[in-house]
Scaffold this motif. Structure first.
Motif, PDB file in Angstrom:
ATOM      1  N   ILE A 314       0.874  -1.113   0.057  1.00 23.62           N
ATOM      2  CA  ILE A 314       0.025   0.043   0.022  1.00 23.62           C
ATOM      3  C   ILE A 314       0.870   1.298  -0.038  1.00 23.62           C
ATOM      4  N   PHE A 315       0.640   2.071  -0.760  1.00 24.21           N
ATOM      5  CA  PHE A 315       1.593   3.232  -0.967  1.00 24.21           C
ATOM      6  C   PHE A 315       0.594   4.719  -0.747  1.00 24.21           C
ATOM      7  N   GLU A 316      -0.612   4.547  -0.721  1.00 27.09           N
ATOM      8  CA  GLU A 316      -1.482   5.499  -0.404  1.00 27.09           C
ATOM      9  C   GLU A 316      -2.728   5.378   0.056  1.00 27.09           C
ATOM     10  N   LYS A 317      -3.393   5.795   0.976  1.00 26.31           N
ATOM     11  CA  LYS A 317      -5.083   5.555   1.332  1.00 26.31           C
ATOM     12  C   LYS A 317      -5.433   7.218   1.500  1.00 26.31           C
ATOM     13  N   LYS A 318      -6.513   7.404   0.744  1.00 29.65           N
ATOM     14  CA  LYS A 318      -7.256   8.716   0.712  1.00 29.65           C
ATOM     15  C   LYS A 318      -8.672   8.689   1.051  1.00 29.65           C
ATOM     16  N   GLY A 319      -9.379   9.615   1.645  1.00 30.96           N
ATOM     17  CA  GLY A 319     -10.616   9.829   1.918  1.00 30.96           C
ATOM     18  C   GLY A 319     -11.128   9.124   3.250  1.00 30.96           C
ATOM     19  N   PHE A 320     -10.242   8.487   4.100  1.00 33.97           N
ATOM     20  CA  PHE A 320     -10.600   7.918   5.359  1.00 33.97           C
ATOM     21  C   PHE A 320     -10.589   8.674   6.605  1.00 33.97           C
ATOM     22  N   ASP A 321      -9.511   8.699   7.191  1.00 32.26           N
ATOM     23  CA  ASP A 321      -9.371   9.337   8.554  1.00 32.26           C
ATOM     24  C   ASP A 321      -9.435  10.878   8.210  1.00 32.26           C
ATOM     25  N   GLU A 322      -8.884  11.377   7.192  1.00 35.36           N
ATOM     26  CA  GLU A 322      -9.097  12.934   6.867  1.00 35.36           C
ATOM     27  C   GLU A 322     -10.298  13.208   6.172  1.00 35.36           C
ATOM     28  N   VAL A 383     -11.455   1.696  -5.151  1.00 32.58           N
ATOM     29  CA  VAL A 383     -12.126   3.110  -4.887  1.00 32.58           C
ATOM     30  C   VAL A 383     -13.648   2.923  -4.860  1.00 32.58           C
ATOM     31  N   GLU A 384     -14.122   3.813  -3.858  1.00 30.16           N
ATOM     32  CA  GLU A 384     -15.681   3.855  -3.534  1.00 30.16           C
ATOM     33  C   GLU A 384     -16.011   5.183  -3.898  1.00 30.16           C
ATOM     34  N   MET A 385     -16.807   5.554  -4.891  1.00 31.60           N
ATOM     35  CA  MET A 385     -17.542   6.601  -5.263  1.00 31.60           C
ATOM     36  C   MET A 385     -18.543   7.071  -4.020  1.00 31.60           C
ATOM     37  N   LEU A 386     -18.037   7.804  -3.345  1.00 32.93           N
ATOM     38  CA  LEU A 386     -19.199   8.540  -2.277  1.00 32.93           C
ATOM     39  C   LEU A 386     -20.235   9.326  -2.678  1.00 32.93           C
TER      40      LEU A 386
END
Length: 594
Positions: A314-322, A383-386
């Motif tokens: 895993i090199f990147e996670k976006k849209g979770f904690d932040e 990816v999840e489209m919110l």
């Protein structure tokens, strides 16, 4: 019980296809549905149907399907000559295969499951002039039929090699395509019923294009829907043929040239989409989204994703904690592959993306939040489209909103053009022109502004097309401008440029002359005229050389032909002289002695 399969031999001889307005057994489509107790002639051959009990649903069997029915056959006076109800044993047969009289085949394809109907058959559709089964010759008969059920039968390859019987219908989803990943369960039997292969309890997952077990499976799966259960009868050419060595190693219980019987279930499938058309951005849908609308280009989206290398790092996670990640599609705010894929997603859709380096980070090393991405890396994104918010469509806007949107898109296009992003700029100009299209009705006070906006977008789009070497599109856009402004110098100039690139020098010359008539001192037009003259001179030179070569070839051919003729004439002359000399010798040797 007397079987109804016996038919008069002359039945097929009395059918006259030229007199039929529809296929045998075809229901007259314009007629309203029958009411219970109502009788009607249902085809041009005299077959009548009286509905006694309405069936379930709307589906009806077709020829080749296997049906299960109860029937009672009687003469018009009520005399019974055949019945399945006497022994309470329903009759199973295949429609359209001559296992019953023709009229019964044609009758049953009009019935729904559970329906009961009384059919009146003329002699031509029953036992004809000979009669049979206790039916006199040329006798009109009746069958009361209950359609209990039927099995859909499909010849998958239209050659009898794979026969599919639908044992249980599936849902609406499907059928899967070549790229899709399917989860299936199957059990394989030989003709004698011996089980020779079966899947684990949870089934087996594979991509349709990769196949599984034997060639017949992917072919059959591409005709199935989620949840569908079928029985397949597979001939050797779609199973294993005569490949003994392979069979002994992988499936030792399957003899060579075996006909296989497979019970197959399509448990589920995950649609896989080639986003870019070159297999470099692949989207596998893990969970279907809501509704029918996808994000599309130029839309504000909010997503979350986990990004990995192909080894799982895993090199990147976006849209979770932040909180969710928001961006506008087609604005180069994320890598191209993610951008293109997200534009195809629906709300709440979950997808797994496989993105090659051309649409990822290219051939450079990139340091991300959790790891370094090596050069030329293939990337995996979950990816999840919110959510996404689409701009208003032009027809949803007021005239003022449309003008403002067009001006905004045009300015965005101008900025992209300055940054040499011509493809994206083109899209902006197209969109801007759509907002103020000629289909819309604007008031007189806005007409001048709208026309100027439209012309400006077309001209700028033509400039983009020239940069992208799409010369035919440039010609089309300039022609649109010239349809409304006959002497628009920019349009004439840019169309002339495009014509020169497509070697239409005569048309380019006409546009340049028109441009100079409108603006005799225009430096750019004069410069392009000079370039055109050079191109014309080069073209004339090539043409002259071509014609010269053609004439030289013609002269050479003529000279060669003349030499051949002269040579033939010389040979003929030599042969004549030699013949004369030989004649003299012959005469001399034959003279009488002195």
């Amino acid at each position: 019980m007397v079987m109804v399969v016996e038919k008069a031999s002359n039945v097929s001889q009395i059918e006259d296809e030229d007199e039929l307005d529809e296929e045998p057994g075809e229901v007259i489509e314009s007629a309203p549905p029958l009411k219970v107790g109502e009788e009607r002639e249902i085809n041009s051959s005299g077959l009548k149907k009286k509905l006694l009990k309405r069936g379930l649903g709307w589906d009806t069997p077709e020829f080749d399907d296997e049906v299960t029915v109860h029937y009672v056959g009687t003469l018009l006076d009520g005399t019974k000559f055949d019945s399945t109800r006497d022994d309470d044993k329903p009759f199973n047969f295949k429609l359209g295969y001559g296992q019953v009289v023709t009229g019964l085949d044609q009758a049953i394809i009009t019935m729904e499951k559970g329906e009961i109907a009384l059919f009146t058959l003329p002699p031509e559709l029953s036992y004809g002039a000979t009669g049979a089964n206790g039916v006199p010759p040329n006798c009109v008969i009746q069958f009361e039929v209950e359609l209990i059920s039927w099995i859909k039968v499909v010849d998958v390859c239209k050659d009898g090699g794979i026969i599919k019987k639908v044992m249980e219908k599936g849902e609406q989803a499907g059928p899967p395509g070549d790229l899709d990943e399917v989860l299936v369960k199957y059990q394989v039997k030989l003709d004698d019923g011996a089980i020779v292969a079966t899947t684990p309890e949870d089934g087996v997952e594979f991509h349709v294009k990769d196949g599984c077990f034997c060639p017949a499976l992917p072919k059959a799966l591409k005709t199935m829907r989620t949840g569908e259960k079928v029985n397949l009868v597979i001939q050797p050419q779609y199973a294993f043929g005569e490949r003994d060595s392979e069979l002994k190693n992988e499936f030792p219980l399957i003899p060579s040239s075996s006909v296989l019987n497979i019970d197959l279930e399509l448990v589920s499938f995950k649609p896989v989409i080639d986003i870019t058309g070159d297999s470099k951005v692949i989207k596998k849908i893990l969970k279907e989204g809501e509704g029918t609308l996808s994000a599309n280009e130029g839309v504000a989206v909010t997503i979350r994703y986990t990004a990995m290398l192909d080894d799982g790092t895993i090199f990147e996670k976006k849209g979770f904690d932040e909180g969710p990640l928001g961006f506008i599609t087609d604005e180069e705010q994320v890598i191209a592959g993610l951008d293109r894929a997200v534009a195809t997603m629906k709300k709440r859709e979950h997808a797994k993306l496989t993105i090659t380096s051309e649409y990822g980070f290219g051939n450079t090393e990139i340091k991300r939040d959790l790891a370094v991405v090596p050069p030329n890396s293939t990337l995996l994104y979950e990816v999840e489209m919110l959510d996404f918010v689409k701009e208003k469509a032009p027809w949803e806007m007021t005239n003022q909103e449309r003008i403002e949107a067009a001006e905004r898109k045009k300015e965005e296009g101008n900025q992209l053009f300055k940054n040499a992003k011509y493809q994206r700029a083109c899209k902006k100009y197209d969109k801007a022109a759509d907002y103020v299209s000629e289909d819309a009705t604007f008031g007189d006070d806005n007409q001048k502004l709208v026309k100027a906006l439209r012309v400006s977008c077309w001209l700028n789009g033509a400039a983009c097309s020239l940069k992208l070497n799409d010369f035919h599109e440039a010609i089309k856009l300039c022609s649109k401008v010239l349809d409304v402004e006959f002497h628009n110098v920019k349009a004439l100039y840019r169309r002339a440029q495009a014509y020169m690139k497509t070697a239409d020098l005569h048309l380019a010359d006409l546009d340049i002359k028109r441009a100079l008539e409108a603006d005799p001192q225009n430096r750019e037009v004069k410069l392009i005229q000079k370039n055109l003259k050079q191109l014309q001179a080069e073209s004339d030179k090539r043409d002259a050389k071509l014609y010269s070569n053609m004439f030289r070839m013609t002269d050479s051919y003529a000279a060669t032909k003349r030499l051949k003729v002269e040579k033939v004439e010389d040979n003929n002359r030599d042969e004549e002289v030699m013949a004369a000399e030989m004649e003299k010798v012959a005469v001399s040797s034959a003279a009488p002695p002195l």
